[in-house]
Design a protein around this motif. Sequence first.
Motif, PDB file in Angstrom:
ATOM      1  N   TYR A 121      23.016 101.620  47.090  1.00 23.16           N
ATOM      2  CA  TYR A 121      22.535 101.075  48.502  1.00 23.16           C
ATOM      3  C   TYR A 121      23.215 100.030  48.808  1.00 23.16           C
ATOM      4  N   LEU A 168      16.773 103.013  50.999  1.00 21.42           N
ATOM      5  CA  LEU A 168      16.314 102.584  49.407  1.00 21.42           C
ATOM      6  C   LEU A 168      15.026 103.154  49.279  1.00 21.42           C
ATOM      7  N   GLN A 185      20.313 103.479  41.828  1.00 24.96           N
ATOM      8  CA  GLN A 185      19.950 103.729  43.218  1.00 24.96           C
ATOM      9  C   GLN A 185      19.950 102.619  44.002  1.00 24.96           C
ATOM     10  N   GLN A 186      19.570 101.171  43.792  1.00 22.85           N
ATOM     11  CA  GLN A 186      19.872 100.157  44.448  1.00 22.85           C
ATOM     12  C   GLN A 186      21.520  99.860  44.519  1.00 22.85           C
ATOM     13  N   GLN A 187      22.207  99.929  43.189  1.00 22.23           N
ATOM     14  CA  GLN A 187      23.582  99.530  43.048  1.00 22.23           C
ATOM     15  C   GLN A 187      24.128 100.454  44.346  1.00 22.23           C
ATOM     16  N   HIS A 203      11.827 102.836  47.429  1.00 19.84           N
ATOM     17  CA  HIS A 203      11.058 101.757  46.411  1.00 19.84           C
ATOM     18  C   HIS A 203       9.837 102.481  45.570  1.00 19.84           C
ATOM     19  N   TYR A 235      20.825 109.670  43.066  1.00 23.22           N
ATOM     20  CA  TYR A 235      21.926 108.849  43.670  1.00 23.22           C
ATOM     21  C   TYR A 235      22.914 109.745  43.690  1.00 23.22           C
TER      22      TYR A 235
END
Length: 443
Positions: free
Chosen positions: A295, A350, A291-293, A352, A160
């Motif tokens: 995105y 993203l 990482q999702q935050q 996964h 990130y």
Amino acid sequence: MKPEFNFFQHWYPLTPIEDLDPKQPTAVTLLGLRLVIWKPKSSETFQVFLDQCPHRLAPLSEGRIDNETGNLMCSYHGWQFDKQGICTDIPQAENPELVSNNQKNLCAVGLPVRQQQDLLWIWSDAKSSEQAANTSLPLSPQVDATKGFVWSSFVRDLEYDWQTLVENVADPSHVPFSHHGVQGDRKQARPIALKIVRSTLNLIEVTTEGGIQRTITFEPPSRLEYAIKFGNSEKQIGLVTYCIPVSPSKSRIVALFTRNFGKTLHHLTPRWWDHISDRNLVIDGDMVLLQQQEYFLQQQKSTQSWKTAYQLPTSADRLVIEFRNWFDRYCHGQLPWSEVGINVPPIRNLNHDRQQMLDRYNQHTQHCRSCQEALLVVERLQAVLLIYFVITVCAVALLPDRLQLTLGLPLIAIALLGLGAYAWLRFWLRPRFHFVDYIHAHR
């Protein structure tokens, strides 16, 4: 309007010196610039060049240290460079004057370097070496043995962005939850009253009150440090992090864990064990969240700012708010990727794939000499134990009947213990250098 803060004209610690191999070049990236770290045989310090041979732009990090000259040799055509970056040999040259008369045009680009507090420091702008010489390193007062401190180091590449890394380290309230069972306890979570003491272009300082006194210091662009005292005690622990911008959606953390007590335990604990049992777990716990935050924030920022995308109502969020305001005010909310020719996509993909996201080997082990050496020992022990088991079973099978009970049984018992040790190494210890899934719901 040009940003007030110049990311390129600052010192960055790229790695602990103990993790560098003086026998071969090491590739590393800073602010989108590919660099090569290497150590001339005639020098006590490492050198850093742009990772490009001036001949045909081949990567010097794929080169070697020449045994005779001690210079850096490009593996493409054999050009050699000394510690100043001066080309000393071109095997294809028709006469020696070709090299000596064109040295200015044939140089590798060297960057200012320093070695201090067990770290290798890089100044990423080759054109401002005089400014580098007059600029102090962002050193921590806690990394000082004369004051009774001991410390250990850790480095890991992260999936990130730099701004996400700084924001995360600047947020002490996530620890009881993100790192429950590792460095925190969700049942012990309490409000954290943060007070902004100072906020300027070059320094943000925050304090907390209560039984545990924290001073949090952010010295842009990289040093983010915690100094923690316990009540009236002289005992102090610290977390000194350097947040390194690598490339879009990539960063590196260089961390030093300091304390002025428990020194015997510090010296007895192997560095690699600290990494696999604690440090990597902390990074893993954050990685699957951040990482999702990042995105989702990028998606939101296409229509609104972080100020409306985030809901930050508590005092514990003050340092995050202060950092984001600093980043907007002095950097226009952007890192200088365009200055090195990098086009940043509006929204990154993203990831996964959890094995790639939490790939300890490529993110940490391959950079850490302590973990590399420990992993090599583990792999060799596995082979020895397995071979011992096979040889023992075969040998016992060949023993005369009268010896199989008195001699063979103890040998088989020892072999089975060895097989158990092999299984522990193979299925528990070895994976911790490569990949361990982190599932918050299981903690």
